[in-house]
Design an enzyme around this catalytic site. Structure first.
Site, PDB file in Angstrom:
ATOM      1  N   CYS A 181      14.313 -17.713  75.919  1.00 55.51           N
ATOM      2  CA  CYS A 181      14.749 -17.891  74.399  1.00 55.51           C
ATOM      3  C   CYS A 181      14.551 -16.540  73.832  1.00 55.51           C
ATOM      4  CB  CYS A 181      13.769 -18.913  73.816  1.00 55.51           C
ATOM      5  SG  CYS A 181      13.734 -20.465  74.479  1.00 55.51           S
TER       6      CYS A 181
ATOM      7  N   ARG B 214      19.719 -14.259  75.300  1.00 58.48           N
ATOM      8  CA  ARG B 214      18.713 -14.569  76.039  1.00 58.48           C
ATOM      9  C   ARG B 214      18.812 -16.141  76.051  1.00 58.48           C
ATOM     10  NH1 ARG B 214      14.483 -11.101  76.460  1.00 58.48           N
ATOM     11  NH2 ARG B 214      13.048 -12.895  76.429  1.00 58.48           N
TER      12      ARG B 214
ATOM     13  N   TRP C  29      16.970 -21.653  74.942  1.00 59.27           N
ATOM     14  CA  TRP C  29      17.066 -21.734  76.148  1.00 59.27           C
ATOM     15  C   TRP C  29      16.274 -22.759  76.830  1.00 59.27           C
ATOM     16  CZ3 TRP C  29      15.252 -21.774  81.427  1.00 59.27           C
ATOM     17  CH2 TRP C  29      16.307 -21.896  82.495  1.00 59.27           C
TER      18      TRP C  29
ATOM     19  N   ASN D 162       8.872 -18.578  72.798  1.00 60.30           N
ATOM     20  CA  ASN D 162       9.526 -18.472  74.033  1.00 60.30           C
ATOM     21  C   ASN D 162       8.419 -18.330  75.205  1.00 60.30           C
ATOM     22  OD1 ASN D 162      11.173 -17.218  76.249  1.00 60.30           O
ATOM     23  ND2 ASN D 162      10.731 -15.181  75.713  1.00 60.30           N
ATOM     24  N   GLY D 163       8.621 -19.141  76.248  1.00 61.58           N
ATOM     25  CA  GLY D 163       7.587 -19.406  77.184  1.00 61.58           C
ATOM     26  C   GLY D 163       7.643 -20.683  77.563  1.00 61.58           C
TER      27      GLY D 163
ATOM     28  N   GLU E 104      27.061 -10.007  95.910  1.00 60.08           N
ATOM     29  CA  GLU E 104      27.216  -9.553  94.402  1.00 60.08           C
ATOM     30  C   GLU E 104      28.582  -9.755  93.912  1.00 60.08           C
ATOM     31  OE1 GLU E 104      25.145  -8.964  92.110  1.00 60.08           O
ATOM     32  OE2 GLU E 104      26.052  -7.730  90.402  1.00 60.08           O
TER      33      GLU E 104
ATOM     34  N   LYS F 199      28.780 -12.667  90.743  1.00 59.97           N
ATOM     35  CA  LYS F 199      29.467 -12.351  89.597  1.00 59.97           C
ATOM     36  C   LYS F 199      30.576 -13.622  89.191  1.00 59.97           C
ATOM     37  CE  LYS F 199      27.302 -10.146  87.768  1.00 59.97           C
ATOM     38  NZ  LYS F 199      26.126  -9.685  88.474  1.00 59.97           N
TER      39      LYS F 199
ATOM     40  N   GLU G 272      28.860 -16.843  88.305  1.00 57.96           N
ATOM     41  CA  GLU G 272      28.042 -16.680  87.110  1.00 57.96           C
ATOM     42  C   GLU G 272      28.948 -16.762  85.850  1.00 57.96           C
ATOM     43  OE1 GLU G 272      24.201 -13.914  86.637  1.00 57.96           O
ATOM     44  OE2 GLU G 272      25.933 -12.703  87.200  1.00 57.96           O
TER      45      GLU G 272
ATOM     46  N   HIS H 115      30.325 -17.985 112.490  1.00 57.23           N
ATOM     47  CA  HIS H 115      29.040 -18.845 112.738  1.00 57.23           C
ATOM     48  C   HIS H 115      29.303 -20.024 111.896  1.00 57.23           C
ATOM     49  CE1 HIS H 115      27.747 -16.106 115.924  1.00 57.23           C
ATOM     50  NE2 HIS H 115      28.204 -14.962 115.073  1.00 57.23           N
TER      51      HIS H 115
ATOM     52  N   LYS I  25      19.792 -14.118  80.110  1.00 59.22           N
ATOM     53  CA  LYS I  25      19.694 -12.969  80.462  1.00 59.22           C
ATOM     54  C   LYS I  25      18.103 -12.354  81.226  1.00 59.22           C
ATOM     55  CE  LYS I  25      21.195  -8.541  80.766  1.00 59.22           C
ATOM     56  NZ  LYS I  25      21.949  -8.198  81.818  1.00 59.22           N
TER      57      LYS I  25
HETATM   58  O1  M6R Z   1      16.173  -8.143  84.647  1.00 60.91           O
HETATM   59  P1  M6R Z   1      16.249  -8.323  85.910  1.00 60.91           P
HETATM   60  O2  M6R Z   1      16.972  -7.292  86.839  1.00 60.91           O
HETATM   61  O3  M6R Z   1      15.065  -8.499  86.662  1.00 60.91           O
HETATM   62  O4  M6R Z   1      16.931  -9.804  86.436  1.00 60.91           O
HETATM   63  C1  M6R Z   1      17.048 -10.414  87.624  1.00 60.91           C
HETATM   64  C2  M6R Z   1      18.402 -11.502  87.640  1.00 60.91           C
HETATM   65  O5  M6R Z   1      17.657 -12.305  86.846  1.00 60.91           O
HETATM   66  C3  M6R Z   1      19.581 -11.137  86.992  1.00 60.91           C
HETATM   67  O6  M6R Z   1      20.050  -9.827  88.069  1.00 60.91           O
HETATM   68  C4  M6R Z   1      20.609 -12.050  87.365  1.00 60.91           C
HETATM   69  O7  M6R Z   1      20.811 -12.746  88.567  1.00 60.91           O
HETATM   70  C5  M6R Z   1      21.731 -11.696  86.535  1.00 60.91           C
HETATM   71  N1  M6R Z   1      22.048 -12.788  85.803  1.00 60.91           N
HETATM   72  C6  M6R Z   1      22.734 -11.280  87.395  1.00 60.91           C
HETATM   73  O8  M6R Z   1      24.123 -10.944  86.913  1.00 60.91           O
END
Ligand code: M6R
Length: 609
Positions: free
Chosen positions: A2, A27, A74, A100-101, A481, A485, A488, A504, A604
Site C-alpha cells: 500500500c 504501490r 493493495w 501499510n503492512g 525476464e 515482463k 506481468e 525435456h 511495485k
Molecule cells: O524492489 P525489488 O527489486 O526488490 O523487487 C523485486 C521484485 O518484486 C520485482 O523485481 C518484481 O518482480 C517486478 N515487478 C518485476 O518487474
C-alpha cells in the site's frame, strides 16, 4: 504494497495529498481514501477503484483541512470494498489511521477488543490499530499510539491523526518503509520519496521501532520506549520531474526509453579508461577482494534475474564461485555460509521484505553484505555493509525495466573490479571490458529509436494466449525476464526456459499457434546450439521470433521474425537483448487494452512476505 501519505501544513492539504498519493499509486491501486481534520472533525472519503475513478466520483480535493492522510491500497486482509479501504477509525471516529503492512496477530487482538466493547466496521487487520489507540485515549496521541504499537506483531508503516490533537501528525514504522519530508512550515510522511519530491527534497528516514510527531514547525522522533532520538536530515538528489511521465503515455515506456541515460548514470564516475573505481564503495564489505572465496546473490523477481546474469559474469570474469538464491527461499533454509563468503543483495526498492530477511539471515551468520540498490535510504541500503547504488532514478512502472539494466551494469562493474583486483584479468583486457561497457548506452539508444519493428511484431502477436521464451548461457535469464515482463503487463501465459531444456518437456506445447521468442545472438559458444533448438521448434510448426545480432542475415532464413540488436561482447548482450523484450511486452499490453503501469494484482514494492 500500500502507499501512505500524510501532510500537516498551513494551507489546504487535500490537493497536495491527492498529488502525493497519485505518485504512490504504483504501490497499490485497488482502493483509495483520504481524511482531513476540519473544524475539529474528521472528514473522509474513500472507495474501491483506481485513484482517478474514485476521485472523479468523490472529488478528494474538495476536502477541507490543513492536516490529513491518504492511502492507496493493495489488499491483504479483507476484500476490495469501500469498507476495507483506508482510513480506518476508532469507535468514536476521533482517530483516523492509514497503514501499510500486516498486523499478524490481528485476529486475537480483534477478539479481545470486541470483548471490551469495540465495534469494527471493516474486515481489515489495520482497524485493530485504531481501536488499540482508542484504548489509551486519555493520553496524548503520540503516547496512545506508542502504547498501541507495543501490542502489534507483524509490520507497519502508519500515519495517525486525531481530533483531540488536531495539530499533530503521528507516524511510525516497523518493517514497512516510511520517510518523513521536511518542508517550510509544513511536514510530510510518505511510503516512498517520489510522493513528496514536489514539496521537499529534505528527508528523514524512520528506522524500525521509531515513532515521530510532526507539527507544522518541527519533527520529533522517539523510540517506542518514548526516548527522543537524534535523526539526520538527508538531501535527496532526485528531481520531481524524474517521477513524472514527461509526455510518455506510460511510466513503463518512459523508463524503457530512459535506459541509455540510467545506464550512463550507473556507470557515472566509476570507470576511468583503464580502471574500475569502486574501492571506497566496496570497502565496508570487501576490504580485500583476494579474500573472497564465494559469493551468494539473494534477490526476488526481476532482481533475481539480474542476479543470475551476475553469477555468470562473476564466475566467468572474476572466477569467484557464485550462487544465486531466491531471497524468499534462502531466508527459510538454514543456509551454510562459510568464512570468506560475501552476500550480494539486489533490489530496486531496497524494501522487498524477503530480500531484507535474507540479508539479515546472512549477516546473522557472519557474512558481509553488498547491496545493489536503487533507492537511497532504503532498508537494504541502510543495513548492508557496502552499498552500490544503481542511480537509475525513480522507477515508477510496476514492471521493472531501467532498474534491471542498471543492476546488470552495476554487477558488470563489480565483476570487472573484482577480476582486476584479484589479478584475474590483465590490464589490456580490463581496458577492453571498459570500452565495451562505454558502448552500451548508445547501443540501447539505437534499439529504442528503432522500436517500430517491435511495435509491428506486437501487433501480430497481442491476440495470442501463450508464449515461450528460450535462451542459453548468459541469455537464459533474459528468456526468464522476457517472459516475466510479458506475463506481468499483458497477462499472457509466458514461460522462460533454457533453450536446451525445451526438449525435456515444453516441446510438447509447440504447435503452429505457439510463438517462441529465442535469444539467438552470435557468439562462439551457444549460437550453433541455439540454431538447432530453433530448428526443433520449426520442425513442430512453432512460430519463431529471434533476437539476433546485427548483421546476422542467415538467421532470417531460419525463423519467422527477427529483432536485431547491436553487437557487443557476449557478456554484455543481456543489457541489449532485454530491451526489445521490454518493448514487446509493453506494446502487447497496450494493444490489448491493458494498463502496463498498473498490472492487476501486482504491487511495485513487495513489503510483505
Ligand atoms: O524492489 P525489488 O527489486 O526488490 O523487487 C523485486 C521484485 O518484486 C520485482 O523485481 C518484481 O518482480 C517486478 N515487478 C518485476 O518487474
Amino acid at each position: 504494497m500500500c502507499g501512505i501519505v500524510g501532510i500537516i501544513s498551513e494551507k489546504e492539504v487535500s490537493p497536495l495529498l491527492l498529488d502525493a498519493i497519485r505518485r504512490l499509486e504504483y504501490r497499490g491501486y485497488d482502493s483509495v481514501g483520504m481524511v482531513c481534520i476540519h473544524q475539529n472533525k474528521l472528514s473522509a472519503r474513500k472507495d474501491a477503484g483506481k485513484i482517478a475513478e474514485v476521485d472523479a466520483k468523490l472529488d478528494f480535493s474538495s476536502l477541507k483541512g490543513a492536516i490529513g492522510l491518504a492511502h492507496s491500497r493493495w489488499a491483504t486482509h479483507g476484500g476490495v470494498t469501500r469498507a476495507n479501504a483506508h482510513p480506518h477509525y476508532d469507535c468514536k471516529q476521533n482517530i483516523a489511521l492509514v497503514h501499510n503492512g500486516i498486523v499478524e496477530n490481528y485476529d486475537e487482538l480483534k477478539k479481545e477488543l470486541q470483548q471490551r466493547g469495540h465495534s469494527f466496521s471493516s474486515d481489515t487487520d489495520t482497524e485493530v490499530i485504531a481501536h488499540l489507540i482508542e484504548e489509551n485515549e486519555a493520553d496524548d496521541i503520540l503516547d496512545a499510539t506508542r502504547k498501541a504499537l507495543h501490542r502489534l506483531e507483524g509490520s507497519y508503516a502508519i500515519g495517525v491523526i486525531s481530533t483531540k490533537n488536531a495539530d499533530e501528525l503521528i507516524a511510525a514504522r516497523k518493517e514497512s518503509p516510511l520517510v518523513i519530508g521536511i518542508g517550510d512550515r509544513e511536514n510530510f510522511i510518505a511510503s516512498d520519496i517520489p510522493a513528496i519530491l514536489p514539496f521537499t527534497k529534505k528527508v528523514i528516514f524512520l528506522e524500525n521501532g521509531e515513532i515521530a510527531r510532526l507539527t507544522r514547525e518541527k519533527v520529533e522522533v522517539f523510540g517506542l520506549d518514548g526516548i527522543p532520538k537524534k535523526k539526520t536530515i538527508v538531501a535527496i538528489d532526485w528531481d520531481a520531474k524524474q517521477a513524472e511521465k514527461q509526455g510518455y503515455p506510460h511510466f513503463m515506456l518512459k523508463e524503457i526509453f530512459e535506459q541509455p541515460f540510467s545506464i550512463s548514470e550507473t556507470i557515472g564516475e566509476r570507470m576511468s579508461e583503464q580502471d574500475i573505481l569502486l574501492d571506497k564503495e566496496i570497502q565496508g564489505a570487501v576490504p580485500n577482494p583476494m579474500e573472497i572465496k564465494r559469493l551468494i546473490i539473494v534477490a526476488c523477481g526481476t532482481s533475481w534475474h539480474a542476479g543470475l546474469i551476475g553469477e555468470f559474469m562473476l564466475e566467468e570474469l572474476a572466477k569467484i564461485p557464485t550462487e544465486v538464491e531466491y531471497a524468499s527461499e534462502f531466508r527459510y533454509r538454514d543456509p551454510i555460509i562459510p568464512d570468506g563468503t560475501a552476500v550480494i543483495a539486489i533490489s530496486q526498492s531496497g524494501e522487498t521484505a524477503d530480500t531484507i530477511a535474507a540479508l539479515r539471515e546472512a549477516k546473522k551468520k557472519g557474512a558481509k553484505v553488498i547491496a545493489v540498490v536503487n533507492v537511497e535510504g532504503s532498508t537494504i541500503a541502510r543495513e548492508s555493509d557496502s552499498v552500490l547504488f544503481t542511480h537509475a532514478g525513480p522507477e515508477i512502472g510496476v514492471a521493472s525495466t531501467k532498474a534491471f539494466t542498471s543492476q546488470l551494469t552495476m554487477l558488470y562493474l563489480l565483476t570487472v573490479y573484482l577480476a582486476e583486483h584479484r589479478g584475474i584479468l590483465p590490464q589490456d583486457q580490463i581496458r577492453n571490458r571498459i570500452r565495451d561497457l562505454r558502448k552500451i548506452p548508445h547501443q540501447v539508444q539505437e534499439i529504442v529509436e528503432n522500436q517500430e519493428s517491435i511495435k509491428e511484431l506486437a501487433e501480430l502477436f497481442f491476440r495470442h494466449t501463450n508464449a515461450l521464451y528460450l535462451g542459453r548461457g548468459i541469455n537464459y535469464p533474459i528468456a526468464l525476464e522476457g517472459a516475466l515482463k510479458l506475463k506481468e503487463v499483458s497477462y499472457l501465459h509466458a514461460e522462460g526456459y533454457p533453450a536446451a531444456e525445451m526438449k525435456h518437456g515444453p516441446i510438447a506445447l509447440i504447435d503452429e499457434k505457439m510463438p517462441v521468442v529465442v535469444i539467438a545472438t552470435k557468439d562462439t559458444r551457444t549460437y550453433t546450439k541455439v540454431l538447432s533448438n530453433i530448428a526443433e521448434v520449426k520442425a513442430r510448426g512453432g512460430i519463431v521470433i529471434a533476437i539476433a545480432s546485427a548483421g546476422d542475415n542467415e538467421i532470417k532464413e531460419k525463423v519467422d521474425h527477427v529483432l536485431y540488436i547491436p553487437e557487443n561482447s557476449y557478456i554484455l548482450t543481456p543489457l541489449l537483448a532485454a530491451v526489445p523484450l521490454q518493448l514487446f511486452a509493453y506494446y502487447v499490453a497496450v494493444l490489448d487494452g491493458k494498463d502496463p503501469d498498473k498490472p492487476v494484482n501486482l504491487a511495485k514494492s513487495v513489503t510483505v512476505e
